[in-house]
Enzyme design. Structure first.
Site, PDB file in Angstrom:
ATOM      1  N   GLN A 168     -17.291  15.901  -9.065  1.00  0.00           N
ATOM      2  CA  GLN A 168     -18.059  16.531  -7.974  1.00  0.00           C
ATOM      3  C   GLN A 168     -17.368  17.810  -7.546  1.00  0.00           C
ATOM      4  O   GLN A 168     -16.206  17.796  -7.118  1.00  0.00           O
ATOM      5  CB  GLN A 168     -18.185  15.566  -6.795  1.00  0.00           C
ATOM      6  CG  GLN A 168     -18.846  16.156  -5.558  1.00  0.00           C
ATOM      7  CD  GLN A 168     -17.834  16.603  -4.522  1.00  0.00           C
ATOM      8  OE1 GLN A 168     -16.834  15.926  -4.309  1.00  0.00           O
ATOM      9  NE2 GLN A 168     -18.058  17.750  -3.894  1.00  0.00           N
ATOM     10  N   TYR A 179     -17.089  21.302  -5.216  1.00  0.00           N
ATOM     11  CA  TYR A 179     -17.478  22.198  -4.132  1.00  0.00           C
ATOM     12  C   TYR A 179     -17.402  23.588  -4.740  1.00  0.00           C
ATOM     13  O   TYR A 179     -16.331  23.990  -5.197  1.00  0.00           O
ATOM     14  CB  TYR A 179     -16.491  22.108  -2.972  1.00  0.00           C
ATOM     15  CG  TYR A 179     -16.584  20.803  -2.229  1.00  0.00           C
ATOM     16  CD1 TYR A 179     -17.676  20.536  -1.423  1.00  0.00           C
ATOM     17  CD2 TYR A 179     -15.589  19.847  -2.335  1.00  0.00           C
ATOM     18  CE1 TYR A 179     -17.776  19.338  -0.736  1.00  0.00           C
ATOM     19  CE2 TYR A 179     -15.675  18.651  -1.657  1.00  0.00           C
ATOM     20  CZ  TYR A 179     -16.777  18.408  -0.862  1.00  0.00           C
ATOM     21  OH  TYR A 179     -16.871  17.229  -0.190  1.00  0.00           O
ATOM     22  N   HIS A 207     -23.872  13.486   3.679  1.00  0.00           N
ATOM     23  CA  HIS A 207     -22.420  13.619   3.547  1.00  0.00           C
ATOM     24  C   HIS A 207     -21.705  12.602   4.456  1.00  0.00           C
ATOM     25  O   HIS A 207     -20.678  12.889   5.064  1.00  0.00           O
ATOM     26  CB  HIS A 207     -22.004  15.048   3.919  1.00  0.00           C
ATOM     27  CG  HIS A 207     -20.810  15.565   3.177  1.00  0.00           C
ATOM     28  ND1 HIS A 207     -20.850  16.624   2.313  1.00  0.00           N
ATOM     29  CD2 HIS A 207     -19.508  15.164   3.190  1.00  0.00           C
ATOM     30  CE1 HIS A 207     -19.636  16.865   1.832  1.00  0.00           C
ATOM     31  NE2 HIS A 207     -18.806  15.977   2.344  1.00  0.00           N
ATOM     32  N   ARG A 214     -16.478   5.531   1.982  1.00  0.00           N
ATOM     33  CA  ARG A 214     -15.301   5.160   2.788  1.00  0.00           C
ATOM     34  C   ARG A 214     -14.727   3.772   2.492  1.00  0.00           C
ATOM     35  O   ARG A 214     -13.502   3.630   2.401  1.00  0.00           O
ATOM     36  CB  ARG A 214     -15.648   5.253   4.273  1.00  0.00           C
ATOM     37  CG  ARG A 214     -15.891   6.680   4.800  1.00  0.00           C
ATOM     38  CD  ARG A 214     -16.271   6.623   6.263  1.00  0.00           C
ATOM     39  NE  ARG A 214     -16.539   7.886   6.901  1.00  0.00           N
ATOM     40  CZ  ARG A 214     -17.756   8.442   7.006  1.00  0.00           C
ATOM     41  NH1 ARG A 214     -18.807   7.860   6.470  1.00  0.00           N
ATOM     42  NH2 ARG A 214     -17.917   9.593   7.634  1.00  0.00           N
TER      43      ARG A 214
END
Ligand code: GLV
Length: 413
Positions: free
Chosen positions: A157, A159, A308, A362
């Site tokens: 992933q 950014y 997100h 999480r």
């Protein structure tokens, strides 16, 4: 797969067909109370220094979206079917060309090698052993090449950096490393307002201070088992994967991280990435049906509907609420979803609304922090068992059979 004795008659029939996993995993006695993903959060709260726990658990401003994500699952209730032979049900799911043992995977999470010793590696190895996808965050402290070597099915992933040449260099590195699936996160061009991080003393890099030292000393299992062990064996961790080259260290009195402006990123950047990336391209952070259509038009192979985990714009709609319209608008690609999933029932509700796959973040970070690879494997097994048990009680033997007829809107509270 281990059969759950509470599953009644189903357990006395032929084994389930879920292709998993390399046998059950037992946690140390101190973690004997872990029965669900939420239990990992409680364990991690005591284990981690407050700034580190705050970074993982927190969201933004008033945490409206964080709560809305959790509540969104309560807006649906199940309508169960009965007297269906459940003995050969399977949680196996195919997405993006691979058959996984479960309809969920590990969402990307930044800096997970700060909360858990070799965190990204632990997540990657556990996912490989349990045969679920692991998405490596670009905001990470272990080189991507190490992760894909440990788990060739991991996804990366990114950014996107701000400059075209930096984007191209990063995409080339991801390809050279051997990743086949690139997830581009599109909801984080602007840094969000993480007041909770500031209040808890968290920043990247972390700044040495008496408060930080105290937090370390009062969490010795983390200090010795994660932080000092990492320093001694691997040196100071750095951000390794935001760019094609190494970034800032995780602890420094003076180094600034490169948060150069990325607010100009637009669909043209995606078009260029599509032209240079030969593998599967997934867009993460879609909530508007028009953006979902644009993603498909620009060649995305899949999308992840996501806010997100409530960590960007506070008061953003919970992804589950917009899922049905996006699924209806994009029949050509698998629509996946994350943000707030904790239970097998949450996963089944999203699948019934048309999601092809779910990502969970999480809890697996907490699991890695408190119990390493075994903790993550245990978390995966717990959630997969919930999905399987709930399928039996719902009356579906295959996840493909799920559709909205299994749900009703709950009465408003
Ligand atoms: C990273 O993705 C974060 O949300 O902190």
């Amino acid at each position: 797969m281990q059969l759950d004795p509470s599953a009644g008659t189903a357990a006395r029939h032929a084994p389930q067909t879920t292709p998993a996993a390399s046998g059950p995993v037992a946690l140390p006695g101190r973690l004997g109370h872990i029965l669900s993903l939420d239990d990992f959060e409680r364990a991690a709260r005591g284990h981690l220094p407050r700034p580190v726990y705050a970074y993982i658990s927190g969201a933004v401003e008033r945490n409206h979206s964080l709560r809305a994500n959790a509540r969104s699952f309560e807006q649906y209730e199940f309508v169960t079917r009965v007297l269906i032979d459940m003995s050969r049900r399977s949680t196996a799911t195919t997405v993006l060309g691979k058959r996984w043992s479960a309809p969920f995977g590990l969402a990307p999470m930044g800096i997970s090698a700060l909360s858990a010793y070799r965190g990204d590696l632990v997540l990657a190895q556990a996912a490989a052993r349990e045969n679920v996808p692991m998405v490596m965050s670009g905001s990470s402290l272990i080189r991507m090449e190490e992760i894909v070597a440990a788990n060739p099915d991991a996804w990366f992933q990114a950014y996107l950096p701000g400059a075209d040449a930096e984007i191209a260099a990063l995409v080339q590195r991801v390809q050279a490393a051997g990743f086949r699936t690139l997830v581009v996160t599109v909801d984080a061009s602007i840094a969000s307002n993480r007041e909770n991080n500031v209040r808890a003393g968290f920043s990247t890099p972390l700044r040495p201070s008496a408060r930080l030292a105290w937090e370390g000393l009062t969490h010795p299992r983390w200090l010795f088992g994660t932080f000092l062990k990492t320093l001694v064996r691997h040196g100071m961790p750095h951000f390794e994967n935001n760019y094609a080259w190494r970034g800032a260290p995780i602890l420094s009195a003076s180094v600034e991280r490169d948060f150069s402006d990325r607010g100009h990123l637009n669909w043209e950047h995606l078009r260029r990435i599509r032209a240079m990336w030969p593998g599967q391209l997934v867009l993460k952070g879609i909530l508007d049906v028009r953006d979902a259509r644009l993603a498909v038009e620009h060649g995305a192979d899949a999308i992840i509907v996501s806010n997100h985990g409530g960590r960007q714009l506070d008061s953003t709609v919970a992804p589950l609420r917009v899922l049905p319209e996006i699924v209806a608008a994009c029949p050509q690609v698998p629509v996946m979803i994350d943000s707030g999933f904790r239970r097998g029932t949450d996963v089944l509700k999203a699948l019934a609304l048309g999601a092809k796959f779910v990502f969970v973040g999480r809890p697996f970070n907490y699991a890695a922090a408190v119990a390493g690879e075994d903790g993550v494997r245990k978390g995966i097994a717990l959630l997969r068992d919930e999905v399987s048990r709930n399928m039996a009680m719902l009356g579906v033997t295959s996840l493909d059979a799920l559709d909205p007829s299994y749900l009703r809107r709950a009465e408003p509270a």
